[in-house]
Write a protein that holds these residues in place. Sequence first.
Motif, short mmCIF file in Angstrom:
data_model
loop_
_atom_site.label_atom_id
_atom_site.label_comp_id
_atom_site.label_asym_id
_atom_site.label_seq_id
_atom_site.Cartn_x
_atom_site.Cartn_y
_atom_site.Cartn_z
N ASP A 273 -21.73 -83.65 -52.58
CA ASP A 273 -21.93 -82.71 -51.49
C ASP A 273 -23.08 -83.19 -50.62
OD1 ASP A 273 -24.18 -82.14 -53.02
OD2 ASP A 273 -23.38 -80.24 -53.77
N THR A 274 -23.45 -82.39 -49.65
CA THR A 274 -24.45 -82.81 -48.66
C THR A 274 -25.80 -83.18 -49.28
OG1 THR A 274 -23.37 -81.52 -46.92
CG2 THR A 274 -25.69 -82.11 -46.57
N PRO A 275 -26.38 -82.37 -50.18
CA PRO A 275 -27.67 -82.77 -50.76
C PRO A 275 -27.63 -84.12 -51.47
CG PRO A 275 -27.26 -80.45 -51.17
CD PRO A 275 -25.98 -81.01 -50.62
N ASP A 276 -26.52 -84.43 -52.13
CA ASP A 276 -26.40 -85.72 -52.82
C ASP A 276 -26.60 -86.87 -51.84
OD1 ASP A 276 -25.77 -84.52 -55.30
OD2 ASP A 276 -23.64 -84.43 -54.76
N VAL A 277 -25.92 -86.80 -50.70
CA VAL A 277 -25.97 -87.91 -49.73
C VAL A 277 -27.29 -87.90 -48.97
CG1 VAL A 277 -24.80 -88.99 -47.78
CG2 VAL A 277 -23.46 -87.83 -49.54
N GLU A 278 -27.83 -86.73 -48.65
CA GLU A 278 -29.13 -86.67 -47.98
C GLU A 278 -30.22 -87.28 -48.85
OE1 GLU A 278 -29.94 -82.68 -46.77
OE2 GLU A 278 -28.63 -82.80 -45.01
N ASP A 279 -30.15 -87.03 -50.16
CA ASP A 279 -31.13 -87.64 -51.07
C ASP A 279 -31.04 -89.16 -51.03
OD1 ASP A 279 -32.06 -85.18 -51.83
OD2 ASP A 279 -31.00 -85.12 -53.75
N TRP A 280 -29.83 -89.69 -50.97
CA TRP A 280 -29.65 -91.14 -50.94
C TRP A 280 -30.14 -91.71 -49.61
CZ3 TRP A 280 -27.36 -95.23 -48.50
CH2 TRP A 280 -27.20 -96.40 -49.25
N LYS B 67 -20.09 -90.92 -59.42
CA LYS B 67 -20.74 -90.07 -58.42
C LYS B 67 -21.60 -90.91 -57.48
CE LYS B 67 -23.63 -85.95 -57.94
NZ LYS B 67 -24.29 -84.82 -58.65
N LEU B 68 -22.36 -91.87 -58.03
CA LEU B 68 -23.20 -92.72 -57.20
C LEU B 68 -22.35 -93.56 -56.25
CD1 LEU B 68 -25.91 -93.88 -56.35
CD2 LEU B 68 -25.76 -95.47 -58.30
N GLY B 69 -21.25 -94.12 -56.74
CA GLY B 69 -20.37 -94.90 -55.88
C GLY B 69 -19.82 -94.07 -54.73
N THR B 70 -19.48 -92.83 -55.01
CA THR B 70 -18.96 -91.95 -53.96
C THR B 70 -20.05 -91.61 -52.95
OG1 THR B 70 -17.48 -91.01 -55.64
CG2 THR B 70 -17.64 -89.84 -53.56
#
Length: 199
Positions: free
Chosen positions: A94-101, A149-152
């Motif tokens: 979701d959005t927080p996952d990608v914003e963190d990256w 999850k990380l790959g996504t």
Amino acid sequence: MAPVNVTRAALTANVVTLTVDAIGGLRVGYKVNVQGVDTPAQPHFDGVHTLTGVITTVVNGADVYTVTYAKNHNGNIPAYDCAGYARIVCQWIDTPDVEDWLGVPPATQADEDFLAACIDAANQWAWDRRQSAGYIADLANVAPTESVKLGTVMYAATNYRERATVDSFTSFQDLGGTAQVGSIGQILRLLGCNRPRVA
């Protein structure tokens, strides 16, 4: 996983019931994208919905498959035949996952909208790649492993960073040198899809 065909639709007491040709991996709690069910007279069914029921009943000796989801509507809609489909919507990131990256939040509403599109695309792409590689036991609402999850996340972030560029993400580097190499190989390794899985 291929979409399942929707052959009949009805709405009773704020619950939509769709008759499908197969269960096709659908589960309660999954989000599905329903398309082709709406008609000009009944534009109330298409869109992304969360399943509240996945039911198999026997009618005249034959299995009948239905799925249900909640839909607020003033009045009931009698059952009618249709030729639509329902496709599972993957929800691994979701959005927080990608914003963190990425390390920074989107700056504008347009950036937020584009990030959401990248996340939706990455979820579906990762799901489809793993299904094609034989990982048919994956759940659509929980990433099977942290590496998947990380790959996504990496795939979504890479697409976001490549916005308005020719073939890679933008850089302020103005010196000569080699072009930025994409991370698709690493992403596929994290997804376990560098080659088809064998027993």
